[in-house]
Design an enzyme around this catalytic site. Structure first.
Site, PDB file in Angstrom:
ATOM      1  N   GLY A  30      -3.205   0.225  14.920  1.00 48.02           N
ATOM      2  CA  GLY A  30      -4.074  -0.935  14.709  1.00 48.02           C
ATOM      3  C   GLY A  30      -3.519  -1.792  13.595  1.00 48.02           C
ATOM      4  O   GLY A  30      -2.690  -1.327  12.801  1.00 48.02           O
ATOM      5  N   GLN A  90      -3.756  -7.847   6.634  1.00 46.44           N
ATOM      6  CA  GLN A  90      -2.599  -7.009   6.292  1.00 46.44           C
ATOM      7  C   GLN A  90      -1.275  -7.758   6.421  1.00 46.44           C
ATOM      8  O   GLN A  90      -0.269  -7.324   5.873  1.00 46.44           O
ATOM      9  CB  GLN A  90      -2.547  -5.762   7.188  1.00 46.44           C
ATOM     10  CG  GLN A  90      -3.707  -4.800   6.946  1.00 46.44           C
ATOM     11  CD  GLN A  90      -3.603  -3.596   7.855  1.00 46.44           C
ATOM     12  OE1 GLN A  90      -4.002  -3.651   9.007  1.00 46.44           O
ATOM     13  NE2 GLN A  90      -3.053  -2.501   7.346  1.00 46.44           N
ATOM     14  N   CYS A 135      -3.174   4.280   6.616  1.00 48.95           N
ATOM     15  CA  CYS A 135      -3.213   2.817   6.651  1.00 48.95           C
ATOM     16  C   CYS A 135      -1.829   2.289   6.308  1.00 48.95           C
ATOM     17  O   CYS A 135      -1.208   2.749   5.353  1.00 48.95           O
ATOM     18  CB  CYS A 135      -4.234   2.290   5.647  1.00 48.95           C
ATOM     19  SG  CYS A 135      -4.372   0.494   5.654  1.00 48.95           S
ATOM     20  N   LEU A 136      -1.367   1.321   7.094  1.00 44.44           N
ATOM     21  CA  LEU A 136      -0.037   0.744   6.843  1.00 44.44           C
ATOM     22  C   LEU A 136       0.007   0.030   5.491  1.00 44.44           C
ATOM     23  O   LEU A 136       1.098  -0.186   4.953  1.00 44.44           O
ATOM     24  CB  LEU A 136       0.337  -0.222   7.979  1.00 44.44           C
ATOM     25  CG  LEU A 136       0.515   0.446   9.355  1.00 44.44           C
ATOM     26  CD1 LEU A 136       0.606  -0.602  10.458  1.00 44.44           C
ATOM     27  CD2 LEU A 136       1.736   1.358   9.359  1.00 44.44           C
ATOM     28  N   HIS A 152     -11.936   0.915  11.315  1.00 43.33           N
ATOM     29  CA  HIS A 152     -10.956   0.796  10.222  1.00 43.33           C
ATOM     30  C   HIS A 152     -10.424  -0.637  10.145  1.00 43.33           C
ATOM     31  O   HIS A 152     -10.335  -1.222   9.060  1.00 43.33           O
ATOM     32  CB  HIS A 152      -9.835   1.816  10.473  1.00 43.33           C
ATOM     33  CG  HIS A 152      -8.657   1.739   9.551  1.00 43.33           C
ATOM     34  ND1 HIS A 152      -8.289   2.762   8.697  1.00 43.33           N
ATOM     35  CD2 HIS A 152      -7.729   0.755   9.362  1.00 43.33           C
ATOM     36  CE1 HIS A 152      -7.205   2.406   8.025  1.00 43.33           C
ATOM     37  NE2 HIS A 152      -6.842   1.189   8.406  1.00 43.33           N
ATOM     38  N   GLU A 153     -10.091  -1.218  11.309  1.00 42.77           N
ATOM     39  CA  GLU A 153      -9.556  -2.602  11.327  1.00 42.77           C
ATOM     40  C   GLU A 153     -10.621  -3.600  10.905  1.00 42.77           C
ATOM     41  O   GLU A 153     -10.342  -4.543  10.158  1.00 42.77           O
ATOM     42  CB  GLU A 153      -9.022  -2.979  12.717  1.00 42.77           C
ATOM     43  CG  GLU A 153      -7.925  -2.088  13.279  1.00 42.77           C
ATOM     44  CD  GLU A 153      -6.876  -1.700  12.278  1.00 42.77           C
ATOM     45  OE1 GLU A 153      -6.589  -2.494  11.353  1.00 42.77           O
ATOM     46  OE2 GLU A 153      -6.337  -0.587  12.383  1.00 42.77           O
ATOM     47  N   HIS A 172     -11.020  -3.978   7.230  1.00 41.21           N
ATOM     48  CA  HIS A 172     -10.011  -4.834   6.583  1.00 41.21           C
ATOM     49  C   HIS A 172     -10.480  -6.299   6.526  1.00 41.21           C
ATOM     50  O   HIS A 172     -10.122  -7.023   5.601  1.00 41.21           O
ATOM     51  CB  HIS A 172      -8.689  -4.789   7.362  1.00 41.21           C
ATOM     52  CG  HIS A 172      -7.804  -3.620   7.057  1.00 41.21           C
ATOM     53  ND1 HIS A 172      -7.265  -3.384   5.809  1.00 41.21           N
ATOM     54  CD2 HIS A 172      -7.329  -2.616   7.845  1.00 41.21           C
ATOM     55  CE1 HIS A 172      -6.504  -2.300   5.850  1.00 41.21           C
ATOM     56  NE2 HIS A 172      -6.526  -1.810   7.074  1.00 41.21           N
TER      57      HIS A 172
HETATM   58  O1  GNR Z   1      -1.665   3.309  12.191  1.00 39.44           O
HETATM   59  C1  GNR Z   1      -2.786   3.618  11.768  1.00 39.44           C
HETATM   60  N1  GNR Z   1      -3.280   4.859  12.027  1.00 39.44           N
HETATM   61  C2  GNR Z   1      -4.591   5.216  11.811  1.00 39.44           C
HETATM   62  C3  GNR Z   1      -4.916   6.571  11.877  1.00 39.44           C
HETATM   63  C4  GNR Z   1      -6.225   6.984  11.699  1.00 39.44           C
HETATM   64  C5  GNR Z   1      -7.208   6.056  11.463  1.00 39.44           C
HETATM   65  C6  GNR Z   1      -6.902   4.707  11.370  1.00 39.44           C
HETATM   66  C7  GNR Z   1      -5.600   4.287  11.553  1.00 39.44           C
HETATM   67  S1  GNR Z   1      -5.214   2.593  11.475  1.00 39.44           S
HETATM   68  C8  GNR Z   1      -3.553   2.649  10.954  1.00 39.44           C
HETATM   69  C9  GNR Z   1      -2.931   1.264  10.951  1.00 39.44           C
HETATM   70  C10 GNR Z   1      -3.628   0.403   9.935  1.00 39.44           C
HETATM   71  O2  GNR Z   1      -3.459   0.463   8.745  1.00 39.44           O
HETATM   72  N2  GNR Z   1      -4.503  -0.454  10.387  1.00 39.44           N
HETATM   73  O3  GNR Z   1      -5.197  -1.222   9.545  1.00 39.44           O
HETATM   74 NI    NI Z   2      -5.344  -0.117   7.693  1.00 40.62          NI
END
Ligand code: GNR
Ligand code: NI
Length: 174
Positions: free
Chosen positions: A46, A51, A94-95, A136-137, A140
């Site tokens: 995601g 980001q 999270c990236l 999660h997205e 952000h």
């Molecule tokens: O790549 C991602 N893996 C992930 C694993 C578990 C829960 C959420 C994520 S999202 C993350 C990519 C990211 O930072 N998206 O904002």
């Molecule tokens: Ni993230």
């Protein structure tokens, strides 16, 4: 298609509230496609526009298993219109917080309304990893990171380590 730079913490853009998209036009569609390319290259499941430094309410997600056909989702102005009482715990990453992971509890299922890449209003029900990833997205877009859902102690540890890593990287680049 353009690969975009992914911002890592600490950065004020990761704490900002993103603005709603008015219309999904060619520019927003290109942003969605560039974000997908950037997400696949990372690799991640995601990515949210803040980001990549764009403070607009746009997210992309693909939780298809490796080797299976891709299932890209492009969403503008996503809203959770229902969430289950049942919860689920996932080890999240999270990236923007590279190499750090923590268990986060969220609703197991969510119903999401959004505008798609063709500017159509759509709704989907998501479960499991997809539901976690969409939540999660969407966090952000309001300046919330997964570490904001864990203990202050763990959050402090992760954020301090990231700050150190960034400082070392900046020194190495001089
Ligand atoms: O790549 C991602 N893996 C992930 C694993 C578990 C829960 C959420 C994520 S999202 C993350 C990519 C990211 O930072 N998206 O904002
Ligand atoms: Ni993230």
């Amino acid at each position: 298609m353009t690969l975009m730079h992914i911002i890592t913490a600490p950065d004020p853009r990761l704490k900002a509230k993103a603005k709603p998209v008015e219309t999904v036009d060619g520019d927003v569609r290109k942003l969605m496609d560039d974000m997908l390319e950037t997400m696949y290259a990372a690799p991640g499941i995601g990515l949210a526009a803040p980001q990549v430094g764009v403070l607009q309410r746009v997210i992309v997600v693909d939780t298809a298993k490796e080797g299976a056909p891709p299932l890209p989702l492009r969403m503008a102005n996503p809203e959770i219109i229902w969430s289950s009482d049942e919860e689920n715990e996932y080890e999240e990453g999270c990236l923007s917080l590279p190499d750090h992971y923590a268990a986060v509890v969220r609703p197991q299922k969510v119903r999401v309304r959004f505008i798609d890449h063709e500017n159509e209003i759509r709704e989907i029900e998501a479960d499991g990893l997809l539901a976690t990833c969409i939540q999660h997205e969407m966090d952000h877009l309001d300046g919330t990171l997964f570490v904001d859902h864990i203990s202050k102690l763990k959050r402090g540890m992760i954020l301090r380590k990231l700050q150190k890593t960034k400082k070392h990287q900046a020194e190495a680049a001089m």
